[in-house]
Design an enzyme around this catalytic site. Sequence first.
Site, PDB file in Angstrom:
ATOM      1  CG  ASP A   1      -1.286   1.209   1.211  1.00  0.00           C
ATOM      2  OD1 ASP A   1      -2.705   1.587  -0.093  1.00  0.00           O
ATOM      3  OD2 ASP A   1      -1.476   2.037   2.537  1.00  0.00           O
ATOM      4  CB  SER A   2       0.483   4.577  -0.929  1.00  0.00           C
ATOM      5  OG  SER A   2      -1.052   4.848  -0.468  1.00  0.00           O
TER       6      SER A   2
ATOM      7  CB  CYS B   1      -2.660   1.089  -2.621  1.00  0.00           C
ATOM      8  SG  CYS B   1      -2.477   2.690  -3.250  1.00  0.00           S
TER       9      CYS B   1
ATOM     10  CD  GLU C   1      -1.465   7.980   5.792  1.00  0.00           C
ATOM     11  OE1 GLU C   1       0.017   8.521   6.598  1.00  0.00           O
ATOM     12  OE2 GLU C   1      -1.603   7.240   4.723  1.00  0.00           O
TER      13      GLU C   1
END
Lengths: 265, 265
Positions: B9-10, B72, B151
Amino acid sequence: MDRPIGVIDSGVGGLTVAKELMRQLPKEELIYIGDTLRCPYGPRPKEEVMEYTWDMVNYLIKERIKMLVVACNTATAYTLDHLREHLAIPVVGVIQPGARAAIKTTKNSKIGVIGTEGTIKSKAYPNALHHINPDMVVHGLACPPFVPMVEQGLLYGPSAKKVVEQALAPLKQGHEMDTLILGCTHYPLIRETIQDVMGDEISIISSGDETAREVSVLLEYYQTLYQGQREPDHKFYATGDQHLFEQVTNAWFGDHVASINAVTL
Amino acid sequence: MDRPIGVIDSGVGGLTVAKELMRQLPKEELIYIGDTLRCPYGPRPKEEVMEYTWDMVNYLIKERIKMLVVACNTATAYTLDHLREHLAIPVVGVIQPGARAAIKTTKNSKIGVIGTEGTIKSKAYPNALHHINPDMVVHGLACPPFVPMVEQGLLYGPSAKKVVEQALAPLKQGHEMDTLILGCTHYPLIRETIQDVMGDEISIISSGDETAREVSVLLEYYQTLYQGQREPDHKFYATGDQHLFEQVTNAWFGDHVASINAVTL
């Protein structure tokens, strides 16, 4: 790929799977055989179910199916491994999809399974569930009255509820399951009655819906999804009584059914 | 087969997929890379996402993974076909599972998709949905504020709700969708806020849950399900900021996380 998907069942129950396939994969063409002459499979010995299943499979192989869906829990329990070993096309049963969906749904790892005597005796659901997650607690219960009840068209009302209540009583005592697998493709027809008896807090898993989704997954991975534009020309065959079969298919599919044919295997 | 499943995933979003994999397949071992150094992928050009994705894949191939999960949406949209063409192991993206689940869920064939700019611009979801069923009506909407919000750990409360309300306003006007796909693996973390804003009548599809189930399907069909008994020793790697990564993995997985390591690709 413009070859059809083969669907087999002991009778009309597999139509619950066919209906979901048609809804989720509207461009795919189906060829369905219901072995109404020799239904039910539930009480039959393994060897007999194996023989009857191969009769249907051999017929469909000649029709060049690209995938086989065993839309009957009893036949899946007894023949899936054998079919996969001997066929070059992907074979999808109804048990693993139901098991996977139940594992995804349960919060307390306690799962009930209802099915025919053959399916429950085979322990195919506990095996499939434990294969993926050994911690699952599984309670199985055979419900012999349900298939004849559905085949007679008794789906709702006080008489239906009484039969279901009596059959499910052992499941309601002392088990804390939060998820119930309908381990027979006839049972989605009495799903509402079953939900009513079990209570709203129980999540009910219908193998048919789940199986259709797995067929979609495998068509993509084997790159055999139909790519063109067409109105698929589905074919339905019955080995025995076409009357009930026509009644059910017409009620369920309306205009979608192109033809219902008799077939001798 | 005792080889691990690779998950890329990123950043931290793919942990929603990893968590579901661990829940649905508790015997399987995962090796996860989050490219936190170069997160987010959403606004980056295709070539860059392709390059970064291959960096992670090449690392995992050396770890002898038996299956690759691209957890992702942006990376799936841009690289899935290319990865499948060049890798000998099965590759699972998050877009097709989400699309299939939405088709199974919708009653009115009207589906909304929210995701990063890259995912929405790629039209990967409309393509996947129409590939299976051309009659689906699809409304896509990019929600650039959501990934930075997640985030930063802003998930609930009035500020979070305000951001989500503003972003989703165009979806609520004049569209009669009954199903909304969370087309970004960060979004399950703000699922409750999204549900609150969209209303209870909208079914929300989280790709993570669905992807885990498709991994289970493919492990069975490729006969690579782990068969023994073990406590799997998962490995988590981050290319950049390990602080946020540790925070999130600890909060989500508790004792399950054996080790979080830095990695340079």
